[in-house]
Design a protein around this motif. Sequence first.
Motif, mmCIF file in Angstrom:
data_model
loop_
_atom_site.group_PDB
_atom_site.id
_atom_site.type_symbol
_atom_site.label_atom_id
_atom_site.label_comp_id
_atom_site.label_asym_id
_atom_site.label_seq_id
_atom_site.Cartn_x
_atom_site.Cartn_y
_atom_site.Cartn_z
ATOM 1 N N ASP A 33 0.844 -1.193 0.000
ATOM 2 C CA ASP A 33 0.000 0.000 0.000
ATOM 3 C C ASP A 33 0.881 1.245 0.000
ATOM 4 O O ASP A 33 2.068 1.174 0.336
ATOM 5 C CB ASP A 33 -0.860 -0.036 1.276
ATOM 6 C CG ASP A 33 -1.985 0.982 1.243
ATOM 7 O OD1 ASP A 33 -2.174 1.646 0.210
ATOM 8 O OD2 ASP A 33 -2.674 1.112 2.270
ATOM 9 N N GLY B 139 -6.429 5.917 4.331
ATOM 10 C CA GLY B 139 -6.771 4.493 4.304
ATOM 11 C C GLY B 139 -5.939 3.730 3.290
ATOM 12 O O GLY B 139 -5.868 2.504 3.329
ATOM 13 N N ARG C 96 -9.040 -8.678 8.531
ATOM 14 C CA ARG C 96 -9.941 -8.516 7.377
ATOM 15 C C ARG C 96 -9.069 -8.308 6.147
ATOM 16 O O ARG C 96 -7.858 -8.157 6.274
ATOM 17 C CB ARG C 96 -10.795 -7.274 7.607
ATOM 18 C CG ARG C 96 -9.865 -6.108 7.907
ATOM 19 C CD ARG C 96 -10.486 -4.768 8.051
ATOM 20 N NE ARG C 96 -9.490 -3.824 8.508
ATOM 21 C CZ ARG C 96 -8.591 -3.233 7.748
ATOM 22 N NH1 ARG C 96 -8.574 -3.464 6.462
ATOM 23 N NH2 ARG C 96 -7.699 -2.400 8.248
ATOM 24 N N GLY D 288 -7.429 -6.115 3.307
ATOM 25 C CA GLY D 288 -7.031 -4.708 3.226
ATOM 26 C C GLY D 288 -7.658 -4.023 2.023
ATOM 27 O O GLY D 288 -7.996 -4.660 1.036
ATOM 28 N N ASP D 289 -7.790 -2.733 2.115
ATOM 29 C CA ASP D 289 -8.317 -1.940 1.010
ATOM 30 C C ASP D 289 -7.401 -0.731 0.849
ATOM 31 O O ASP D 289 -7.277 0.028 1.797
ATOM 32 C CB ASP D 289 -9.748 -1.492 1.327
ATOM 33 C CG ASP D 289 -10.459 -0.954 0.101
ATOM 34 O OD1 ASP D 289 -9.869 -0.993 -0.991
ATOM 35 O OD2 ASP D 289 -11.600 -0.502 0.251
ATOM 36 N N GLU E 83 -5.421 -3.089 -0.907
ATOM 37 C CA GLU E 83 -4.642 -4.295 -1.218
ATOM 38 C C GLU E 83 -5.495 -5.330 -1.959
ATOM 39 O O GLU E 83 -5.044 -5.986 -2.902
ATOM 40 C CB GLU E 83 -4.106 -4.926 0.085
ATOM 41 C CG GLU E 83 -2.954 -4.183 0.738
ATOM 42 C CD GLU E 83 -3.405 -3.053 1.639
ATOM 43 O OE1 GLU E 83 -4.583 -2.637 1.555
ATOM 44 O OE2 GLU E 83 -2.574 -2.569 2.434
HETATM 45 N N1 GLY Z 1 -4.877 -0.351 3.266
HETATM 46 C C1 GLY Z 1 -4.787 -0.470 4.659
HETATM 47 C C2 GLY Z 1 -5.931 -1.127 5.318
HETATM 48 O O1 GLY Z 1 -6.830 -1.677 4.708
HETATM 49 O O2 GLY Z 1 -5.935 -1.105 6.545
#
Ligand code: GLY
Length: 420
Positions: free
Chosen positions: A212, A226, A287, A289-290, A292
Amino acid sequence: MNILLVGSGGREHALAWKLKQSPRLSKLFIAPGNPGTAALGENLPIAASDALGLLDAAREKNIDLTIIGPDDSLALGIVDLFQAAGLRIFGPTAAGARLETSKSFAKEFMKRHGIPTADACVFSEASQAYAYLEKASYPLVIKADGLALGKGVVIAHNKQEAQEAVRQSMELEIFGASGKVIVIEEYLSGVECSLHALIDGDRALLFPDARDHKRALDGDNGLNTGGMGTISPSMILTPAIKEELERSIITPFLRGLQADGLKFQGMLFPGMMITSQGPKVLEFNCRFGDPETQVLMRRLKSDLLDLLEATIDGRLASMEPIWERRPAVCVILASGGYPGPIEKGKIIHGIDAAAACDPDIIIFHAGTVQEGDQYYTAGGRVLGVTAMGETLREARDKVYRAVDLITFEGKQYRRDIGQT
Ligand code: GLY
Ligand code: AMP
């Protein structure tokens, strides 16, 4: 199978996109979803935090498997509720998710089980935290114990900054109950990386690495967000480092679960720092990742549904997913001002043209709304533009060509994603 996917971000659009490819999928429902997921299944107007609403929907729609995206839904105990009702669900229970929702709990777990992490002290009284700061050496890191939308971490370079962080969190309570307890920890320098591993209770299945870019601005400047973009593979994790992570973090993690009698079935996504003394855990996420997930789903060739079911059934040992060799890149298009206050409701132009500009481009929705044929911005992170290429360079070139075709007032993005 009928599937209910909970959440509304780019992560959920990417998961929905992948689930849709499963030959075993019958109907896909997403709660509450976004305009991207609406094109793949049926969005249900139920908040990701509405545990009872989700349970009712799962019964009414004959859902065979529910998949939880966001951390706060896990923290609320939605998994516990579904399990008590005899419904199949992917994700750890609230007790397992405490590894993410309480940094002090995670620290104690790591200490007990010899998982390398920064030295830390936990404070529930501001006066004791201030007294500690008098004698501390700087920089150090101050973290709200609970969930704080990725904003609960302050790197304090001197005593004044540290005192201010303690005041904001413990006295002014800017993170609410999440920051009434804080963790003060040693500052680690090194290269940051993360890992995704499905955990079925006693086995781990590692995903390929992804990286990220958390800061808002190019060159890792600006505020923490985020996540502004990802690449996979990360170009950081050599096979030797990956082996080291498995040996020093994942294996003791699994042993720790057994020793503590802690049930954990779901995704473990640790953030880590590769220091001169080896890898150390910065935090556990429980969970996907976002953003990712947006690159990981582009690279997954096997059936995601098979993997999620194997996790729930304790069958991960028999799974050998196949991954696309080609690298993937995701660039997040954010609203102006993000991660601070943003204006919503800006018309978005060019999504279709960008999606059509190359077969290797897929655009995932996050903060958008649709009215008729028109999309509008509706959140901090608006879209995730993803591409694949023979090389990282080729994937990057493709992704930025697509990014250029999408316009909205205030559009903000990093130009250096994957520029290793
Ligand atoms: N990209 C970081 C997260 O999902 O915590
Ligand atoms: P976390 O939410 O704990 O991952 O922290 C957010 C970000 O703060 C991380 O991605 C790191 O960049 C930074 N960070 C957290 N803990 C430390 C630490 N002990 N030393 C240096 N940087 C840290």
